[in-house]
Design an enzyme around this catalytic site. Structure first.
Site, short mmCIF file in Angstrom:
data_model
loop_
_atom_site.label_atom_id
_atom_site.label_comp_id
_atom_site.label_asym_id
_atom_site.label_seq_id
_atom_site.Cartn_x
_atom_site.Cartn_y
_atom_site.Cartn_z
N ASP A 1 -48.10 -36.12 14.49
CA ASP A 1 -47.58 -35.10 13.55
C ASP A 1 -48.42 -34.43 12.53
O ASP A 1 -48.62 -35.21 11.94
CB ASP A 1 -46.13 -35.24 13.40
N GLU B 1 -48.22 -32.66 17.66
CA GLU B 1 -47.29 -31.25 16.50
C GLU B 1 -47.82 -31.35 15.64
O GLU B 1 -47.81 -31.31 15.05
CB GLU B 1 -45.36 -33.26 16.74
N LYS C 1 -34.98 -29.08 13.85
CA LYS C 1 -34.39 -29.67 12.94
C LYS C 1 -32.97 -28.25 12.81
O LYS C 1 -33.01 -27.75 12.32
CB LYS C 1 -35.17 -29.82 11.98
N ASP D 1 -43.31 -27.56 15.00
CA ASP D 1 -42.08 -28.02 14.64
C ASP D 1 -42.02 -26.64 13.70
O ASP D 1 -41.12 -25.83 13.14
CB ASP D 1 -42.16 -29.30 14.08
N LYS E 1 -47.41 -39.84 11.16
CA LYS E 1 -48.44 -38.61 10.78
C LYS E 1 -49.86 -38.44 10.88
O LYS E 1 -50.52 -39.54 9.98
CB LYS E 1 -47.85 -38.56 9.57
MG MG Z 1 -42.67 -31.80 12.54
#
Ligand code: MG
Length: 339
Positions: free
Chosen positions: A175, A202, A251, A227, A146
């Site tokens: 991300d 991302e 997801k 995302d 992240k």
């Molecule tokens: Mg993500």
């Protein structure tokens, strides 16, 4: 929606409360507890189906509270007709209910668990420098880290160290959870382009910056993935229609009915990476089946998140009966409903 004959079924649901081993730091802020709902569906012949609802309100799904209300209103009903009553505002419920129904219809037919290469989630910040090693030893070759959590200079310094430490064949997904500015996105893309280890960056920018994301995807060698922009199937469709041909991180547990997702992915050959929202084995297995069927087989699947829960956590069990009975005694009384 479904050709199966209509059946009177009973739905039971149990909420759960599952703390992470350590808070998950993202650009959305820290996340300490995964709350969700397990579903058990039974028909008059004694067949049983399992489902799971794992809302992610900051991705635009319903709240846990409204998911619980959705379950309570549908405790008894005619299935699969009842599926049509779940509105698009409740994508996590759509996933959980249809998963339960599919599981009931196929009960007794053992489905082999999908075994796919997994992308392992690293902790944010400097902790990533030591955390990757044990995950590598368990077989992970793709890692997610992240960014947009600490100041950029600090993160780029850690990133440089991380890419020097990782074996040459390892891949890294960065991300940002939509937390970067346009200038920071360009700065990161320049850094990423200097190494061959970044599989993709991302969601550097928030979904509103779609046109800029499209432009940046053309200007740099490092691929971009969406995302937050593609949390639900409707958003996947919109971004596809607007021309996005980069990576789609899907997801499934918050994307709505799996049957609709399947239909779209079969019609359009999108570059899809299926990803976890920290489900138990019930939601995870349903997600992995979709990943095996519809995901880009050249990319690791984003379900390498089990190590974020304590090993002694009973909700780690892969036995659905164990999960269900555990909740009857322990978790539901500790449920925290966000206000
Ligand atoms: Mg993500």
């Amino acid at each position: 929606m479904n050709p199966d004959p209509s059946l009177a079924c009973q739905l039971e649901f149990r909420p759960y409360h599952r703390p992470f081993r350590q808070p998950l730091q993202t650009a959305h802020g820290p996340w300490t507890v995964r709350q969700g709902i397990l579903l058990r569906l039974r028909d008059g012949q004694g067949r049983v189906g399992w489902g799971e609802i794992t809302p992610l309100p900051w991705f635009g799904s319903e709240s846990l509270e409204s998911a619980l209300a959705c379950c309570a209103e549908r405790a008894v009903g005619q299935w699969p007709d009842l599926l049509d009553t779940i509105p698009d505002s409740h994508p996590a419920c759509q996933f959980g209910f249809e998963t339960a129904w599919n599981s009931l219809v196929h009960s007794g037919q053992a489905r082999p668990a999908a075994r796919l290469p997994q992308c392992a989630l690293l902790p944010a910040g400097i902790a990533a420098l030591s955390a990757w090693k044990s995950l590598w030893q368990t077989g992970a070759q793709t890692f997610k880290w992240k960014i947009g959590v600490a100041p950029m200079e600090q993160e780029q310094e850690i990133f440089g160290q991380l890419t020097r430490l990782l074996p040459a064949e390892a891949l890294l997904r960065l991300d940002a959870n939509g937390g970067l500015t346009p200038a920071a996105t360009i700065a990161w893309l320049r850094v990423c382009d200097r190494t061959s280890q970044v599989e993709y960056l991302e969601q550097p920018l928030p979904p509103e910056q779609f046109i800029l994301l499209m432009q940046l995807a053309q200007q740099f060698r490092t691929p971009l993935a969406l995302d937050e922009s593609v949390a639900t199937l409707a958003q996947v469709q919109t971004c596809y229609q607007r021309g996005w041909r980069g990576v789609f991180v899907i997801k499934p547990a918050i994307a709505g009915f799996p049957s609709r997702l399947r239909q779209f992915c079969q019609q359009h050959r999108i570059d899809a990476v299926f990803s976890s929202v920290f489900e138990t084995a019930i939601g995870r297995q349903a997600g992995l089946q979709l990943a095996a069927e519809l995901g880009n087989g050249n990319r690791a699947t984003g379900y390498g998140t089990g190590h974020w829960f304590a090993e002694a956590d009973r909700l780690n069990s892969t036995d659905v009966e164990v999960l269900w009975h555990h909740l009857s005694t322990t978790c539901s009384d500790r449920l925290i409903i966000p206000g």
